[in-house]
Design an enzyme around this catalytic site. Structure first.
Site, short mmCIF file in Angstrom:
data_model
loop_
_atom_site.label_atom_id
_atom_site.label_comp_id
_atom_site.label_asym_id
_atom_site.label_seq_id
_atom_site.Cartn_x
_atom_site.Cartn_y
_atom_site.Cartn_z
CE LYS A 1 -3.91 1.97 2.63
NZ LYS A 1 -4.78 1.75 3.83
CB SER B 1 -8.07 3.61 2.99
OG SER B 1 -7.19 3.02 3.95
CB SER C 1 -8.32 0.63 5.91
OG SER C 1 -9.05 1.82 6.05
#
Length: 483
Positions: A81, A156, A180
């Protein structure tokens, strides 16, 4: 685990085939890069990646030649990420304010993956600064759900979840502040683990809400996600919040049974408003756990109703503090036309931050302001303690794990909630409690509705990832045999 995922080699099988010489060191990496290239030519693309290391296959070969490609993840391609610091690729958090920023150091988790033989092929898309539940808040472009490109992948960490679900990588890292990792895992039909707060180092993770953030893992199976967690977990002197305790053997735990296990089912997570399809799949999952030897027991977590407002007070307060550093001096663009210091800051932050980040900064600044601190932030911390006590009481009463839906719905359509922040925030209603209480939690696929995945969530006592993984593996196996 889907049938397609079951046909693919596991992380361990990939690494063993590379280590034995049966497969060239760069083979799996090259396949991953090709899958990413193919997505770029698709209309519309899934777009899970912000940055791709086109030299990753060559790097794998060079490391193998230098005898530096060994370990439990030898030659396995992984994605990171884009809020974790990396040396070879930029770290932008999906924000214009960090456009082009390259870190001078690497996150502990990234280094541990490399030490285990993994090859980082790219950095994945996210809601800006990890603030969102759909990956629509990325300043670059939204990511789409591989199961239905008209829908969101969750957030996210939507880019990481989508990359694994689309078969571009077999495993990935994400961060989980209020769900997330688990919510996008549910939406995309993969496994996502959020460990106990303090189990994994946050060194090199760009901070959103420091008392809630935790790095987690994605995999096609419980065992794959657990193996990634095994590799990245453990003490780190560079992170004072990282526990010094030993990491349990999660791979051994993944081969256990459900005999003698007590599964708690909290009434508060199954309201009348819960989607009927989600409820039915959860009921079936619990029935399968019973058939496997577990006892299912109804429990109560009475302060759950306060979790979402509590979370959004604490998270925004910490975000407003953490994001103060993006001022155009140390990070961000420097507008030459600014005529004063105040105008300089205003230009930098208004141009650099997206609307959701601005919203959270303003909310956080308000709840921390003079005259409101105790009424909001102070009270939220007290409620947070009550939520943690609810879980402790249930576990002390003999419950080993708690089972809930991961999300109240399947993945919603792109654009459906982007202009309604409250409805977007409610997407995390079943996941924020684990972060508030610092508990480990996992989401795994338990079925689908109209072709869209549904995830079930299992939570355990602090530091007991082993029992959580054992329960999840049992459930995964039981659901796989249902036909």
């Amino acid at each position: 685990m889907t049938a397609a995922a079951a046909d693919r080699p596991s992380l361990r099988e990939m690494a063993e085939s590379v280590a034995s010489g049966a497969v060239e060191p760069s083979t799996f990496v090259a396949e991953s890069l090709e899958a990413i290239r193919q997505d770029r030519s698709r209309i519309p693309p899934i777009h899970p990646f912000l940055w791709v290391d086109e030299k990753a296959a060559a790097r794998a070969g060079e490391r193998a030649a230098a005898n530096r490609l060994s370990g439990p993840l030898a030659g396995v391609p992984v994605a990171i990420k884009d809020n974790m610091a990396t040396l070879e690729l930029p770290t932008t958090c999906g924000s214009r304010i960090l456009d082009g920023y390259c870190s001078p150091f690497e996150a502990t988790t990234v280094q541990r993956l490399k030490d285990a033989g993994a090859v980082v092929v790219g950095k994945t898309n996210l809601d800006e600064f990890a603030m969102g539940s759909s990956t629509e808040n990325s300043a670059i472009a939204p990511t789409r759900n591989p199961r239905d490109p008209t829908r969101v992948p969750g957030g996210s960490s939507g880019g990481s979840a989508a990359a694994v679900a689309a078969g571009m990588v077999p495993g990935a890292l994400g961060s989980d502040t209020g769900g997330s990792v688990r919510q996008p895992a549910s939406f995309c039909g993969v496994v996502g683990i959020k460990p106990t707060y303090g189990r994994v180092s946050r060194y090199g993770l760009v901070a959103f809400a420091s008392s809630l953030d935790q790095i987690g893992t994605f995999g096609r199976s419980v065992r794959d996600a657990a193996l990634l967690l095994q590799v990245i977990a453990g003490p780190d002197p560079r992170d004072s919040t990282c526990a010094r305790s030993d990491v349990p053997d999660l791979l051994k735990a993944s081969s256990g049974s459900a005999e003698g296990m007590v599964v708690g089912v909290p009434d508060e997570y199954f309201p009348d408003s819960l989607d009927a399809g989600v409820r039915a799949l959860c009921d079936e999952a619990l029935a399968r756990m019973q058939e496997a030897g577990a006892e299912v027991r109804r429990v109560s977590l009475p302060h759950t109703e306060y979790a979402v407002p509590t979370y959004y007070i604490i998270a925004t307060a910490e975000a407003s503090s953490n994001l103060a550093r993006y001022d155009g001096v140390r990070y961000g663009p420097r507008p030459a036309e600014a005529r004063s210091t105040g105008e300089f800051y205003e230009m930098v932050r208004s141009r650099g931050f997206g609307s959701e980040v601005k919203r959270r900064i303003m909310l956080g600044t308000y709840v921390l302001s003079a005259g409101y601190y105790e009424a909001f932030y102070g009270r939220a911390q007290k409620v947070r303690a009550l939520i943690a006590q609810d879980f402790a009481r249930v576990f002390d009463a003999g419950v080993h794990v708690v089972f809930t839906p991961t999300s109240p719905t399947v993945a919603f359509r792109i654009g459906e909630k982007i202009d309604d922040p409250l409805q977007m925030y409610l997407s995390d209603i079943f996941t924020v409690t684990a972060n508030l209480a610092g508990l480990p939690a996992i989401s795994l696929p338990i079925g689908s509705i109209g072709g869209l995945p549904v995830g079930g969530q299992i939570l355990a006592r602090r530091w007991d990832e082993a029992t959580m993984v054992r329960a999840a593996t049992v459930l995964e196996g039981a659901l796989r045999t249902r036909g």
